[in-house]
Design an enzyme around this catalytic site. Sequence first.
Site, PDB file in Angstrom:
ATOM      1  N   LYS A 119      -7.950  -3.584  -9.187  1.00 56.03           N
ATOM      2  CA  LYS A 119      -7.311  -3.556  -7.854  1.00 56.03           C
ATOM      3  C   LYS A 119      -8.325  -3.975  -6.798  1.00 56.03           C
ATOM      4  CE  LYS A 119      -3.353  -0.691  -8.593  1.00 56.03           C
ATOM      5  NZ  LYS A 119      -2.397  -1.775  -8.308  1.00 56.03           N
TER       6      LYS A 119
ATOM      7  N   ARG B  44       5.492  -3.711 -15.902  1.00 55.54           N
ATOM      8  CA  ARG B  44       6.547  -4.493 -16.546  1.00 55.54           C
ATOM      9  C   ARG B  44       6.269  -4.711 -18.033  1.00 55.54           C
ATOM     10  NH1 ARG B  44       5.744  -9.319 -12.321  1.00 55.54           N
ATOM     11  NH2 ARG B  44       5.097  -7.486 -11.142  1.00 55.54           N
TER      12      ARG B  44
HETATM   13  N1  BES Z   1       1.384   0.305  -9.649  1.00 57.04           N
HETATM   14  C1  BES Z   1       1.386  -0.922  -8.963  1.00 57.04           C
HETATM   15  C2  BES Z   1       2.415  -0.991  -7.857  1.00 57.04           C
HETATM   16  C3  BES Z   1       2.249  -0.044  -6.681  1.00 57.04           C
HETATM   17  C4  BES Z   1       1.605  -0.467  -5.547  1.00 57.04           C
HETATM   18  C5  BES Z   1       2.816   1.211  -6.714  1.00 57.04           C
HETATM   19  C6  BES Z   1       1.482   0.390  -4.472  1.00 57.04           C
HETATM   20  C7  BES Z   1       2.693   2.070  -5.637  1.00 57.04           C
HETATM   21  C8  BES Z   1       2.018   1.648  -4.510  1.00 57.04           C
HETATM   22  C9  BES Z   1       1.685  -2.077  -9.921  1.00 57.04           C
HETATM   23  O1  BES Z   1       1.291  -1.897 -11.237  1.00 57.04           O
HETATM   24  C10 BES Z   1       0.964  -3.276  -9.414  1.00 57.04           C
HETATM   25  O2  BES Z   1      -0.229  -3.261  -9.409  1.00 57.04           O
HETATM   26  N2  BES Z   1       1.721  -4.272  -8.981  1.00 57.04           N
HETATM   27  C11 BES Z   1       1.182  -5.466  -8.471  1.00 57.04           C
HETATM   28  C12 BES Z   1       1.849  -6.594  -9.182  1.00 57.04           C
HETATM   29  C13 BES Z   1       1.236  -7.929  -8.960  1.00 57.04           C
HETATM   30  C14 BES Z   1      -0.120  -7.998  -9.605  1.00 57.04           C
HETATM   31  C15 BES Z   1       2.157  -8.971  -9.531  1.00 57.04           C
HETATM   32  C16 BES Z   1       1.462  -5.525  -6.977  1.00 57.04           C
HETATM   33  O3  BES Z   1       2.555  -5.084  -6.571  1.00 57.04           O
HETATM   34  O4  BES Z   1       0.620  -5.947  -6.225  1.00 57.04           O
HETATM   35 ZN    ZN Z   2      -0.754  -2.468 -11.569  1.00 58.56          ZN
END
Ligand code: BES
Ligand code: ZN
Length: 475
Positions: A253, A328
Site C-alpha cells: 500500500k 477479488r
Molecule cells: N482492502 C482494499 C480496499 C479498501 C480500501 C477497503 C480502503 C477499505 C478502505 C482492497 O484490497 C484494495 O486494496 N483495493 C485496491 C484495488 C486496486 C489495487 C485495484 C484499491 O481500491 O485501491
Molecule cells: Zn488490497
Amino acid sequence: MIAKAISAYDALQTDTIILCEKDKLPDLLDTNLKATANRLAEKEQEIINLSTAENNHWVVFVKPNMQAEALRKLGNTLLQEIEKVKTTALTIYGATVEKEALLSFTEGFLLGAYQFLKYFKEEEQVKKKIKLEHLEVFAGVPLDEELEAMQATIDAVFWARDLVNEPLSAVNASSFAQQVSAKGAAVGLDVEVLDKKQIESLRMGGLLAVNRGSIDPPTFTIATWKPENAINTKPYVLVGKGVMFDTGGLSLKPTANSMDLMKSDMGGAAAIAATLYGIAKHKLPLYVIGLMPATDNRPSGNAYTPGEIVKMFNGLHVEVLNTDAEGRMILADAISYADKFDPEFVLDMATLTGSAAMALGTQAAVMMGTAETAYFEDLQTAGDQVHERLIRFPFFAEYDEMIKSKIADLKNLGGRDAGAITAGKFLANFTSHPFIHIDIAGPAFLTAAESYRTLGGSGYGVRLLLQYFKNRSKK
Ligand code: BES
Ligand code: ZN
Ligand code: ZN
C-alpha cells in the site's frame, strides 16, 4: 447490558426514561412534575431532566410519525445522558407511544452501548465501562418476543464489531474459523472449516496465491443453516471477504496511513458470520449458506507477484497486475464454489475497493450485479428500514472491456476509473447464478462514532441482511 420486558410499572420508583408525546404526559408523573415538564416543553426542550434526590427521571418527547432512525439516534443520546449520572438500573417507559417507536428508541440505546475495552488496563476499563447494567422496558402490551429478537440481532452486530476491532495478532484466518465454529455450534449452525490441504486439493488458486506471502495458513469456512421448515429449496449463498489484514502484498500500500485500518479488511466475512449467527438465533425458516475464505495479504519471499498468472478454482486464468487487488482473488474462488449448491443467488459482501469508499463515504454501501432488479429493490427496502443504506451502481457490459487481459482470461486490475464497478465485474465472471455484490469499504469501519454506530467496526451489513431475510421469510 440486556433489555428485559416488564409487564407492570405503576409508580416512579426506579430511574426512568418516559417516552411520550408533548401534551400527553402520563399520570405516572404527579402534578408538580407535570408542571415542570410542561414549562420546559414550552421552551422547545425535547429531553427534560426531572431528577430528584432519590431518583433520576427523564421525559423524552417523541413526535407523532417520527422516523425510526431519528428514534434510534434519540435512544443513543439518552444513553449518553444517563451515563453522566452513572445510573445502574433503568426503566424505559413507553406505554403511551407506538410500540414500533419504543422499539426503535430501545434499539439505538442498546446499539450505542457497544464498547471495546479489553486492551485498557483494568482500572481504566472499570472507569470507562458503561455503568448501566439492568434495563427494563415497559410497553403496556406484550413485548418479550420483539425484545428477544432485537437482542439476538444486537448480539450478532456486536460480534461482527468485535471481530473487526480485533487486530490480526488476535484474529487470523485460523482463529476466525475457530470462532465461527464455536459460536455457530452454540446456535445450531453446521460449520465446516476447510484447511490449507483441502483448499489445495480443491485448487482454489486465488485464495492460495494471496496466502503465499503469509506465515499463517488460509481457511475456508462454510456455515450452513438448513432448518426442516425452510421455505426455499435453493439456498441463498452469502460470501464474505476475509482478508484478515491487507498490506497490499508486494504491491505494498503506497500512500501514508492507507494501511492503518486494514485489520478491517475482513469486515465482509465478519458480517456474513454474524448474519448466519443471527439467522440461526432468530430460527428463520430459510436455507442459507455462508462462505468465508480467509487469509492475510503480505509481502514475503514467497508472496505472489505482479505479472503472475493464477489458475482459479473454476479454471479461469487471471493475470495479476496488482497484488493489492487481493479481495477479488479470494472471493472469486468462493463465488464459483457456491455454484455447487445451485443457489437462488450468490451475494458477496466485501471491503473491496477504495473507489466505493470514495464515492459514498461511510453513509452507504455500493451494490451491483446480475440478479433480477426485484432482488436489489428488496435489499434497498431492508437497508432503508434499518438505515444501512445501499446505492446501486450500473453494471453495463462496456465495463467488461476494462478487465480483459491480453494474455489470460482476465486481469485483476481495471484501471483508474470505475474501480468499484470493474471489481464487481471481475467477480461476476465466476458464477452463472444470479449475482449480487455489495462493497462495504466505506461504512464497515468508522474513525469516529456516528451516534449509535460506535467507533471502529460498525457491524454494517448484519442488520441489513437480517432484515432482508426476515422480510423474505414473511413472503
Ligand atoms: N482492502 C482494499 C480496499 C479498501 C480500501 C477497503 C480502503 C477499505 C478502505 C482492497 O484490497 C484494495 O486494496 N483495493 C485496491 C484495488 C486496486 C489495487 C485495484 C484499491 O481500491 O485501491
Ligand atoms: Zn488490497
Ligand atoms: Zn483488501
